[in-house]
Design a protein around this motif. Structure first.
Motif: not given
Length: 263
Positions: A126-127, A163
């Motif tokens: 994930d970001e 994300h």
């Protein structure tokens, strides 16, 4: 597409992609080791007929570039995902390696590793860099859903993660990857639109072949699974004999590794 050449440890070289908050990752080149031809020189595969002492030395050189011991797998071209943070369950082969084609972790400084020699290594996180996964995506595993299985395991480990992001490392390029009708059918049965990743038919004495864009297929599958940001290294293992081992190009090929860890 951004490919950065780096030296992860003295004498070793490799490639990485764009900066990624909370994640370090790279794929090794074949140089900087002690193995002799045809596995010269940084062969990291212990299952390809190389001198075991040479492989041990090569892995020790790689270890010096890492914050911890790499988490090796016994890769079998399947879709099983190993939780690298769980206690060993005894499911691995003699030698203690889990039989799986992907691994996930939420621990910091725990390097996950995928070995390849034409198949795609894929790094996922994930970001925010709260959960990490790596996957071995040859055509069989990719068609069977290894990337989706990896993402499912990551979502279970970190339900709050959002994300998603991925990096597709060096693999065989579309100008070199000839496949038969069974490979094409395996992808088109899922989505007829994937026909765009198979170039015009190649005529051979032993039957029809297509040129397949393996990285393009992986990119599409990742986006369908909810990964908004996908980066492709653009590195072809078959074309770059100076950098990479290639099983299709060289009989008895060695293996390079893709490493990733949370920081």
């Amino acid at each position: 597409m951004t490919t950065t050449i780096l030296e992860p440890a003295p004498g070793l070289r490799g490639v990485t992609g764009e900066p990624w908050a909370g994640v370090q990752y790279f794929s090794t080149w074949r140089v900087g080791g002690v193995s002799t031809a045809p596995r010269d020189s940084l062969n990291l595969g212990a299952h390809v007929g190389d001198d075991p002492a040479a492989v041990r030395e090569n892995r020790q050189r790689l270890r010096r570039a890492l914050p911890g011991a790499p988490f090796w797998l016994e890769q079998v071209h399947g879709t099983d995902v190993c939780d690298a943070d769980a206690p060993p369950d005894g499911s691995g082969r003699p030698g203690g390696l889990p039989r799986a084609d992907a691994a996930v972790t939420v621990r910091r400084d725990r390097p996950l590793v995928i070995m390849t020699a034409d198949c795609l290594p894929v790094v996922l996180a994930d970001e925010a860099g709260s959960v990490l996964g790596v996957a071995h995506a040859g055509w069989r595993g990719l068609a069977a859903g290894v990337l989706e299985s990896t993402l499912d395991a990551m979502r279970r480990r970190a339900p709050q993660a959002r994300h998603w992001r991925a990096w597709i490392g060096p693999g065989i390029g579309p100008q070199a990857f000839q496949v038969g009708p069974e490979v094409r059918a395996a992808f088109l049965d899922r989505d007829p639109g994937f026909d765009r990743f198979f170039a015009a038919e190649v005529k051979r004495a032993d039957g029809a072949r297509w040129l397949a864009d393996l990285a393009g297929l992986a990119h599409a599958r990742l986006q369908q699974a909810g990964v908004a940001r996908v980066e492709d290294s653009g590195e072809c293992t078959w074309a770059r004999a100076d950098r990479y081992f290639s099983h299709r190009r060289d009989l008895g090929s060695g293996r390079q590794a893709t490493l990733a860890w949370l920081t």
